[in-house]
Design an enzyme around this catalytic site. Structure first.
Site, PDB file in Angstrom:
ATOM      1  N   ASN A  23      26.440  84.998  79.656  1.00  0.00           N
ATOM      2  CA  ASN A  23      25.104  85.579  79.771  1.00  0.00           C
ATOM      3  C   ASN A  23      25.176  87.133  79.475  1.00  0.00           C
ATOM      4  O   ASN A  23      26.471  87.696  79.874  1.00  0.00           O
ATOM      5  CB  ASN A  23      24.457  85.036  80.128  1.00  0.00           C
ATOM      6  CG  ASN A  23      24.577  85.416  81.654  1.00  0.00           C
ATOM      7  OD1 ASN A  23      24.679  86.591  82.518  1.00  0.00           O
ATOM      8  ND2 ASN A  23      25.031  84.212  82.594  1.00  0.00           N
ATOM      9  N   ASP A  33      30.590  79.043  80.658  1.00  0.00           N
ATOM     10  CA  ASP A  33      31.214  80.075  82.047  1.00  0.00           C
ATOM     11  C   ASP A  33      31.789  79.888  83.700  1.00  0.00           C
ATOM     12  O   ASP A  33      31.937  80.762  84.190  1.00  0.00           O
ATOM     13  CB  ASP A  33      28.980  81.071  81.572  1.00  0.00           C
ATOM     14  CG  ASP A  33      29.712  81.959  82.066  1.00  0.00           C
ATOM     15  OD1 ASP A  33      28.823  83.127  82.332  1.00  0.00           O
ATOM     16  OD2 ASP A  33      30.356  82.793  82.061  1.00  0.00           O
ATOM     17  N   SER A 116      26.612  79.159  72.860  1.00  0.00           N
ATOM     18  CA  SER A 116      24.882  78.661  71.991  1.00  0.00           C
ATOM     19  C   SER A 116      24.132  76.897  72.298  1.00  0.00           C
ATOM     20  O   SER A 116      23.228  77.330  72.288  1.00  0.00           O
ATOM     21  CB  SER A 116      24.850  79.749  71.458  1.00  0.00           C
ATOM     22  OG  SER A 116      24.764  80.790  71.841  1.00  0.00           O
ATOM     23  N   GLY A 118      24.787  74.923  74.178  1.00  0.00           N
ATOM     24  CA  GLY A 118      24.289  74.195  75.254  1.00  0.00           C
ATOM     25  C   GLY A 118      23.219  74.378  75.494  1.00  0.00           C
ATOM     26  O   GLY A 118      22.341  74.069  75.060  1.00  0.00           O
ATOM     27  N   VAL A 119      23.425  75.333  77.285  1.00  0.00           N
ATOM     28  CA  VAL A 119      22.046  75.896  77.733  1.00  0.00           C
ATOM     29  C   VAL A 119      20.562  76.394  76.707  1.00  0.00           C
ATOM     30  O   VAL A 119      20.307  76.282  76.891  1.00  0.00           O
ATOM     31  CB  VAL A 119      21.985  76.391  79.061  1.00  0.00           C
ATOM     32  CG1 VAL A 119      21.386  77.523  79.276  1.00  0.00           C
ATOM     33  CG2 VAL A 119      23.096  75.769  80.150  1.00  0.00           C
TER      34      VAL A 119
HETATM   35  N1  APR Z   1      35.632  74.240  77.750  1.00  0.00           N
HETATM   36  C1  APR Z   1      35.500  73.839  76.316  1.00  0.00           C
HETATM   37  N2  APR Z   1      33.828  74.454  76.354  1.00  0.00           N
HETATM   38  C2  APR Z   1      33.166  73.697  77.398  1.00  0.00           C
HETATM   39  C3  APR Z   1      33.563  73.605  78.840  1.00  0.00           C
HETATM   40  C4  APR Z   1      35.247  74.089  78.685  1.00  0.00           C
HETATM   41  N3  APR Z   1      35.036  73.768  80.874  1.00  0.00           N
HETATM   42  N4  APR Z   1      32.330  73.007  79.581  1.00  0.00           N
HETATM   43  C5  APR Z   1      31.383  73.270  78.462  1.00  0.00           C
HETATM   44  N5  APR Z   1      31.812  73.504  77.685  1.00  0.00           N
HETATM   45  C6  APR Z   1      30.750  73.664  76.056  1.00  0.00           C
HETATM   46  C7  APR Z   1      28.932  72.607  76.214  1.00  0.00           C
HETATM   47  O1  APR Z   1      29.445  71.529  76.405  1.00  0.00           O
HETATM   48  C8  APR Z   1      29.058  73.358  75.289  1.00  0.00           C
HETATM   49  O2  APR Z   1      29.059  72.536  73.744  1.00  0.00           O
HETATM   50  O3  APR Z   1      30.595  74.501  75.868  1.00  0.00           O
HETATM   51  C9  APR Z   1      29.376  74.776  74.878  1.00  0.00           C
HETATM   52  C10 APR Z   1      28.657  76.359  75.294  1.00  0.00           C
HETATM   53  O4  APR Z   1      27.370  75.109  76.402  1.00  0.00           O
HETATM   54  P1  APR Z   1      27.470  76.048  77.547  1.00  0.00           P
HETATM   55  O5  APR Z   1      28.107  76.831  78.384  1.00  0.00           O
HETATM   56  O6  APR Z   1      25.918  76.201  78.280  1.00  0.00           O
HETATM   57  O7  APR Z   1      27.274  77.723  76.994  1.00  0.00           O
HETATM   58  P2  APR Z   1      25.610  78.281  76.172  1.00  0.00           P
HETATM   59  O8  APR Z   1      24.639  76.912  75.484  1.00  0.00           O
HETATM   60  O9  APR Z   1      25.858  79.206  75.603  1.00  0.00           O
HETATM   61  O10 APR Z   1      24.458  78.997  77.078  1.00  0.00           O
HETATM   62  C11 APR Z   1      25.267  80.432  78.237  1.00  0.00           C
HETATM   63  O11 APR Z   1      24.771  78.830  80.120  1.00  0.00           O
HETATM   64  O12 APR Z   1      26.541  78.536  81.518  1.00  0.00           O
HETATM   65  C12 APR Z   1      25.338  79.306  81.357  1.00  0.00           C
HETATM   66  O13 APR Z   1      26.291  81.957  82.218  1.00  0.00           O
HETATM   67  C13 APR Z   1      25.424  80.467  80.891  1.00  0.00           C
HETATM   68  O14 APR Z   1      23.311  81.478  80.904  1.00  0.00           O
HETATM   69  C14 APR Z   1      25.389  81.599  80.343  1.00  0.00           C
HETATM   70  C15 APR Z   1      24.355  80.120  79.088  1.00  0.00           C
END
Ligand code: APR
Length: 168
Positions: A23, A33, A116, A118-119
């Site tokens: 983020n 993250d 992007s 996921g969350v």
């Molecule tokens: N290895 C690979 N991929 C992963 C892992 C891992 N260990 N953990 C999670 N993922 C995947 C999730 O399943 C998803 O498909 O990473 C992808 C991105 O999801 P998020 O981590 O939620 O990232 P994003 O959607 O970019 O949101 C970013 O979430 O964690 C917070 O600090 C971060 O605020 C930021 C936001």
């Protein structure tokens, strides 16, 4: 330049650089993250504090510390807000800026999570196409990067990236 998908945990990859879906504070979070910070150890957060954040679509690099990867490239992807706030261009910026940073840090192998989707709720099919299009368009400019690994944490995500690799 080789592009392939992999189902697994990006923190386990012994490649030159792994990308963190961060983020804009760069001070950690959940999802990938959180996993990267947990695996890298507390020095990563200390290093990120010195970076004073990062704008969406931009990228900043740190050492990987206790991770098997040499570097972590941090990029805040866009939060999906319906698609009319420039999200698609910002996601492409994230991939492009990470690749440029990797290239100028002599990284031959770079691994990306699904930024992007996921969350931040970016639609997975669109995100996969943008990722593959951006990586392929970088290919002609790559001077060091030889392999890009698209790491999926679940099989549904991997299917979308495999499909994008076949069709883009
Ligand atoms: N290895 C690979 N991929 C992963 C892992 C891992 N260990 N953990 C999670 N993922 C995947 C999730 O399943 C998803 O498909 O990473 C992808 C991105 O999801 P998020 O981590 O939620 O990232 P994003 O959607 O970019 O949101 C970013 O979430 O964690 C917070 O600090 C971060 O605020 C930021 C936001």
């Amino acid at each position: 330049m080789k592009i392939r998908t992999l189902l697994g945990d990006i923190t386990k990859l012994e490649c030159d650089a792994i990308v963190n879906a961060a983020n804009t504070s760069l001070l950690g979070g959940g999802g990938v993250d959180g996993a990267i910070h947990k695996a890298a150890g507390p020095e990563l957060l200390e290093a990120c504090k010195e970076l004073h954040g990062c704008d969406t679509g931009q990228a900043k690099i740190t050492w990987g510390y206790q991770l098997p990867a040499k570097y972590v490239i941090h990029t805040p992807g866009p939060i999906w807000r319906g698609g009319d706030q420039g999200e698609e261009a910002l996601l492409a910026d994230s991939y492009r800026n990470c690749l440029e940073l990797a290239d100028c840090h002599d990284c031959q192998t770079v691994a990306f999570p699904s930024i992007s989707t996921g969350v931040y709720r970016f639609p997975l099919e669109k995100a996969a196409k943008i990722a593959v299009e951006t990586i392929k368009s970088f290919e002609s400019r790559a001077s060091v990067v030889q392999e890009v690994i698209l790491v999926a944490f679940d099989s549904r995500t991997k299917e979308y990236y495999d499909r994008a690799l076949e069709t883009v």
